[in-house]
Scaffold this active site. Structure first.
Site, PDB file in Angstrom:
ATOM      1  N   GLY A 109       0.829  -0.978   0.024  1.00 53.74           N
ATOM      2  CA  GLY A 109       0.039   0.085  -0.048  1.00 53.74           C
ATOM      3  C   GLY A 109       0.733   1.127   0.065  1.00 53.74           C
ATOM      4  O   GLY A 109       0.419   2.270  -0.273  1.00 53.74           O
ATOM      5  N   GLU A 353     -10.513  14.123   6.252  1.00 46.68           N
ATOM      6  CA  GLU A 353      -9.363  14.715   5.645  1.00 46.68           C
ATOM      7  C   GLU A 353      -9.723  15.717   4.552  1.00 46.68           C
ATOM      8  O   GLU A 353     -10.809  15.128   3.764  1.00 46.68           O
ATOM      9  CB  GLU A 353      -8.576  13.683   4.934  1.00 46.68           C
ATOM     10  CG  GLU A 353      -7.507  13.273   5.876  1.00 46.68           C
ATOM     11  CD  GLU A 353      -7.575  11.824   5.790  1.00 46.68           C
ATOM     12  OE1 GLU A 353      -7.947  11.013   4.868  1.00 46.68           O
ATOM     13  OE2 GLU A 353      -7.049  10.955   7.104  1.00 46.68           O
ATOM     14  N   HIS A 438      -9.019   1.404   3.236  1.00 43.01           N
ATOM     15  CA  HIS A 438      -8.383   0.826   4.468  1.00 43.01           C
ATOM     16  C   HIS A 438      -9.126  -0.290   5.011  1.00 43.01           C
ATOM     17  O   HIS A 438      -9.382  -0.413   6.190  1.00 43.01           O
ATOM     18  CB  HIS A 438      -8.664   2.197   5.614  1.00 43.01           C
ATOM     19  CG  HIS A 438      -8.149   3.546   5.196  1.00 43.01           C
ATOM     20  ND1 HIS A 438      -8.707   4.722   6.062  1.00 43.01           N
ATOM     21  CD2 HIS A 438      -7.024   3.833   4.419  1.00 43.01           C
ATOM     22  CE1 HIS A 438      -7.839   5.751   5.394  1.00 43.01           C
ATOM     23  NE2 HIS A 438      -7.241   5.134   4.602  1.00 43.01           N
ATOM     24  N   ASN A 476      -5.990   7.337   9.660  1.00 39.86           N
ATOM     25  CA  ASN A 476      -5.521   6.508   8.754  1.00 39.86           C
ATOM     26  C   ASN A 476      -4.626   5.181   9.382  1.00 39.86           C
ATOM     27  O   ASN A 476      -3.883   5.487  10.558  1.00 39.86           O
ATOM     28  CB  ASN A 476      -4.763   7.150   7.957  1.00 39.86           C
ATOM     29  CG  ASN A 476      -5.169   8.542   7.421  1.00 39.86           C
ATOM     30  OD1 ASN A 476      -5.408   9.597   8.292  1.00 39.86           O
ATOM     31  ND2 ASN A 476      -5.346   8.661   6.281  1.00 39.86           N
TER      32      ASN A 476
HETATM   33  P1  FDA Z   1      -0.349  -3.912   2.240  1.00 34.99           P
HETATM   34  O1  FDA Z   1      -1.770  -4.282   1.547  1.00 34.99           O
HETATM   35  O2  FDA Z   1       0.180  -2.832   2.425  1.00 34.99           O
HETATM   36  O3  FDA Z   1       0.693  -5.053   1.736  1.00 34.99           O
HETATM   37  C1  FDA Z   1       0.154  -6.489   1.455  1.00 34.99           C
HETATM   38  C2  FDA Z   1       1.199  -6.978   0.041  1.00 34.99           C
HETATM   39  O4  FDA Z   1       1.051  -8.253   0.049  1.00 34.99           O
HETATM   40  C3  FDA Z   1       0.648  -6.478  -1.156  1.00 34.99           C
HETATM   41  O5  FDA Z   1       1.847  -5.925  -1.844  1.00 34.99           O
HETATM   42  C4  FDA Z   1       0.057  -7.603  -1.875  1.00 34.99           C
HETATM   43  O6  FDA Z   1       0.374  -7.424  -3.313  1.00 34.99           O
HETATM   44  C5  FDA Z   1       0.797  -8.937  -1.404  1.00 34.99           C
HETATM   45  N1  FDA Z   1       0.012 -10.016  -1.571  1.00 34.99           N
HETATM   46  C6  FDA Z   1      -1.240 -10.077  -1.383  1.00 34.99           C
HETATM   47  N2  FDA Z   1      -1.594 -11.738  -1.420  1.00 34.99           N
HETATM   48  C7  FDA Z   1      -0.460 -12.083  -1.714  1.00 34.99           C
HETATM   49  C8  FDA Z   1      -0.303 -13.523  -2.036  1.00 34.99           C
HETATM   50  N3  FDA Z   1      -1.097 -14.223  -2.018  1.00 34.99           N
HETATM   51  N4  FDA Z   1       1.201 -13.904  -2.350  1.00 34.99           N
HETATM   52  C9  FDA Z   1       2.313 -12.761  -2.551  1.00 34.99           C
HETATM   53  N5  FDA Z   1       1.818 -11.552  -2.165  1.00 34.99           N
HETATM   54  C10 FDA Z   1       0.579 -11.194  -2.013  1.00 34.99           C
HETATM   55  N6  FDA Z   1      -3.286   4.288   4.980  1.00 34.99           N
HETATM   56  C11 FDA Z   1      -2.772   5.494   5.876  1.00 34.99           C
HETATM   57  O7  FDA Z   1      -2.086   5.323   7.033  1.00 34.99           O
HETATM   58  N7  FDA Z   1      -2.686   6.592   5.159  1.00 34.99           N
HETATM   59  C12 FDA Z   1      -2.937   7.103   3.914  1.00 34.99           C
HETATM   60  O8  FDA Z   1      -2.671   8.211   3.552  1.00 34.99           O
HETATM   61  C13 FDA Z   1      -3.423   6.056   3.229  1.00 34.99           C
HETATM   62  N8  FDA Z   1      -3.900   6.357   1.943  1.00 34.99           N
HETATM   63  C14 FDA Z   1      -4.473   5.277   1.227  1.00 34.99           C
HETATM   64  C15 FDA Z   1      -4.822   5.361  -0.423  1.00 34.99           C
HETATM   65  C16 FDA Z   1      -4.916   4.434  -1.093  1.00 34.99           C
HETATM   66  C17 FDA Z   1      -5.321   4.612  -2.585  1.00 34.99           C
HETATM   67  C18 FDA Z   1      -4.756   3.010  -0.479  1.00 34.99           C
HETATM   68  C19 FDA Z   1      -5.262   1.780  -1.241  1.00 34.99           C
HETATM   69  C20 FDA Z   1      -4.587   2.912   0.700  1.00 34.99           C
HETATM   70  C21 FDA Z   1      -4.247   3.682   1.667  1.00 34.99           C
HETATM   71  N9  FDA Z   1      -3.920   3.603   2.971  1.00 34.99           N
HETATM   72  C22 FDA Z   1      -3.562   4.727   3.872  1.00 34.99           C
HETATM   73  C23 FDA Z   1      -4.011   2.293   3.522  1.00 34.99           C
HETATM   74  C24 FDA Z   1      -2.648   1.705   3.616  1.00 34.99           C
HETATM   75  O9  FDA Z   1      -2.051   1.852   2.550  1.00 34.99           O
HETATM   76  C25 FDA Z   1      -2.916   0.182   4.193  1.00 34.99           C
HETATM   77  O10 FDA Z   1      -3.665   0.207   5.240  1.00 34.99           O
HETATM   78  C26 FDA Z   1      -1.558  -0.453   4.405  1.00 34.99           C
HETATM   79  O11 FDA Z   1      -0.947  -0.612   3.175  1.00 34.99           O
HETATM   80  C27 FDA Z   1      -1.625  -2.013   4.782  1.00 34.99           C
HETATM   81  O12 FDA Z   1      -0.695  -2.706   5.307  1.00 34.99           O
HETATM   82  P2  FDA Z   1      -0.322  -4.147   5.477  1.00 34.99           P
HETATM   83  O13 FDA Z   1       1.047  -4.429   5.631  1.00 34.99           O
HETATM   84  O14 FDA Z   1      -1.494  -4.753   6.166  1.00 34.99           O
HETATM   85  O15 FDA Z   1      -0.828  -4.700   3.925  1.00 34.99           O
END
Ligand code: FDA
Length: 497
Positions: A109, A353, A438, A476
């Site tokens: 993300g 926001e 989120h 967030n």
């Molecule tokens: P995250 O989703 O980051 O990482 C998981 C990874 O695992 C991904 O790269 C995925 O491709 C991979 N994956 C999944 N299944 C798999 C498999 N079977 N095999 C191999 N790889 C696999 N938050 C915040 O605090 N401030 C902000 O400004 C924002 N803004 C925002 C905008 C947008 C457009 C999005 C989509 C999200 C946000 N967020 C946010 C949310 C934030 O990005 C999110 O909460 C975190 O990235 C989640 O972190 P994780 O480590 O849980 O998983």
């Protein structure tokens, strides 16, 4: 390669996976990171790694043939367009009642998000993670996470004068005239770099509409922070375009992990089997939940407990726009990085926001993403007939979020003599209530796992991402995901290795 044995295998390279990789490697453990998205380290023929929000191309979406922009209408016209099917950076994953946006690639993300890096207020923490001691989080792990992520806040004097935050100053003025607390929101964007963008001395990123499909400069994504430090240990290997499909117990207490290698149109080109002493599920709330629910239901990990798949929430996300008067323009140059919010959590259950609309033209719109105290929680379950995991979220469950957001915007509209925009999410549709950015929960801490993310029926299996958090962080989420991962991996390294 197939047949290999690894000490620690981490599924996913977002916040949880990056923290696990760095700290395990520092403790002397060899780590293999498996990531289904691309590496995002090579420019395309235009010299850029990522495309911007105005010209989405093959790099924008994860395996779709048409864009699915969160804000999908403008002046009542649909703005989505056809694109080639490609392993692009933003996944708009559709479940029955909600579209869940997620990053795909090395950095998860952090590649696509706004970088808003917010620590919840301490008085709200007991509701965020009820089984975690706030003293250790606010004393040790939140500071550790904020430092490692490179969190900073905008220079208030620059905020007051720069053209690219006129939209945010309009947001502040309207919030304050209605008596709402206005706050600056910290971010991992390099604020000095943004000043140079505004001065015209460096290539633009935040000021060129880059955000949802990646930032080419300025944003300190995980590739520049945790993952760079992890790589520098020499103990970490990353396999992009590899997707984990199965984890099962192997002889001697290790685990057999099945991994599909895919190409950039999403076809499987090889299937590999490795063994790992320890496996960390860091595939994100949705990715980890989907894997665990499937593995439990199909008999690969049958002893996972009955809490697997439960406690999923959308962090109460809901979006809306307001139509300003002609004497209140928000500016045609808008930084794509939000920097401020309206905090009505205590009184109304909403933290909104002030978000950009980086269209490049004057829109006379104020746009907001609200995080609300939505009480609904959904569950993932295995649909054996369809061979897929489903989520039972209902679109109507967004109503409490709309009501909470209205505690802010009905009052502002009444004070300013303005109305909601009805042209941003459809024809005569005010609320962006069909999505979340989120996703949180699905393998909740101290329920599906022990209080440190261990899947206790299977020693050596851990959850270490947003799946641990029961549905809402009041702000967030990524700072909380990072801080919790720091807390848990420290205990796991000390006690289990
Ligand atoms: P995250 O989703 O980051 O990482 C998981 C990874 O695992 C991904 O790269 C995925 O491709 C991979 N994956 C999944 N299944 C798999 C498999 N079977 N095999 C191999 N790889 C696999 N938050 C915040 O605090 N401030 C902000 O400004 C924002 N803004 C925002 C905008 C947008 C457009 C999005 C989509 C999200 C946000 N967020 C946010 C949310 C934030 O990005 C999110 O909460 C975190 O990235 C989640 O972190 P994780 O480590 O849980 O998983």
């Amino acid at each position: 390669s197939s047949g290999a044995h690894v000490a620690a295998l981490v599924i996913g390279t977002g916040y949880g996976g990056s923290v696990a990789a760095l700290r395990l490697a520092e403790a002397g453990v060899n780590v293999h990171l498996i990531e289904m998205g691309q590496a995002w380290d090579t420019p395309g023929s235009d010299g850029r790694i990522f495309c911007n929000t105005r010209e989405p191309d093959y790099r924008s979406y994860w395996l779709r043939t048409r864009t699915k922009a969160p804000l999908n209408y403008f002046l009542g016209f649909p703005i989505d367009r056809d694109i080639p099917r490609h392993t692009g950076v933003l996944d708009a994953e559709e479940f029955g009642g909600i579209t869940v946006y997620q990053g795909r690639g090395v950095g998860g993300g952090s590649l696509v998000n706004g970088g808003m890096a917010v620590t919840p207020k301490r008085e709200n923490f007991a509701a965020v993670l009820p089984s975690v001691d706030p003293g250790e989080m606010y004393g040790t792990y939140y500071p550790r996470a904020n430092a490692a992520l490179g969190v900073g806040t905008i220079d208030p004097a620059w905020f007051d004068t720069t053209a690219c935050y006129q939209y945010a100053r309009v947001g502040r003025k309207h919030a304050q005239r209605s008596g709402f607390p206005f706050v600056f929101v910290p971010d991992v964007y390099d604020w000095d770099y943004m000043k140079q963008e505004a001065a015209g001395t460096v290539p633009q990123s935040a000021l060129a509409g880059e955000i949802l499909y990646g930032n080419n400069h300025g944003k300190k994504s995980l590739q520049k922070t945790y993952l760079a430090r992890a790589a520098a240990t020499g103990r970490v290997t990353v396999s992009p375009l590899h997707r984990v499909t199965s984890v099962t117990p192997a002889a001697g207490g290790a685990y057999t992990v099945v991994i599909e290698q895919i190409n950039t149109t999403g076809d499987t080109v090889a299937t590999k089997t490795v063994t790992a002493d320890r496996v960390f599920f860091a595939a994100g709330s949705v990715g980890t939940s989907k894997l665990l629910v499937k593995l439990k239901a199909t008999g690969a990990l049958p002893a996972l407990n009955g809490e697997i798949g439960k406690g999923w929430g959308d962090n109460g996300n809901v979006m809306c726009g307001r139509a300003n008067h002609l004497w209140d323009p928000t500016g045609k140059l808008q930084s794509s990085i939000p920097c401020c919010g309206i905090d009505n959590w205590a009184a109304g259950g909403a933290f909104a926001e002030v978000a950009p609309l980086p269209t490049g033209i004057e829109t006379f719109a104020s746009f907001y993403l609200s995080i609300t105290n939505n009480p609904h929680r959904a569950q993932f379950s295995w649909n054996a007939a369809a061979g897929r995991v489903e989520l039972n979220w209902q679109t109507a469950w967004k109503q409490p979020s709309i009501d909470m957001a209205r505690t802010i915007f009905d009052k502002i509209n009444s004070k300013e003599g303005t109305i909601y925009r009805t042209d941003l999410f459809g024809v005569y549709k005010i609320w962006g209530d069909h999505l979340t950015y989120h996703p949180l929960g699905g393998a909740v801490l101290n329920k599906a796992t022990d209080n440190y993310g261990r899947l206790t029926a299977y020693p050596g299996l851990y959850v270490i991402d947003g799946a641990l958090i029961p549905g809402n962080t009041t702000v967030n989420p990524f700072v909380t995901i990072t801080a919790l991962a720091e807390r848990n991996i420290e205990r796991i390294i000390a006690a289990d290795l």
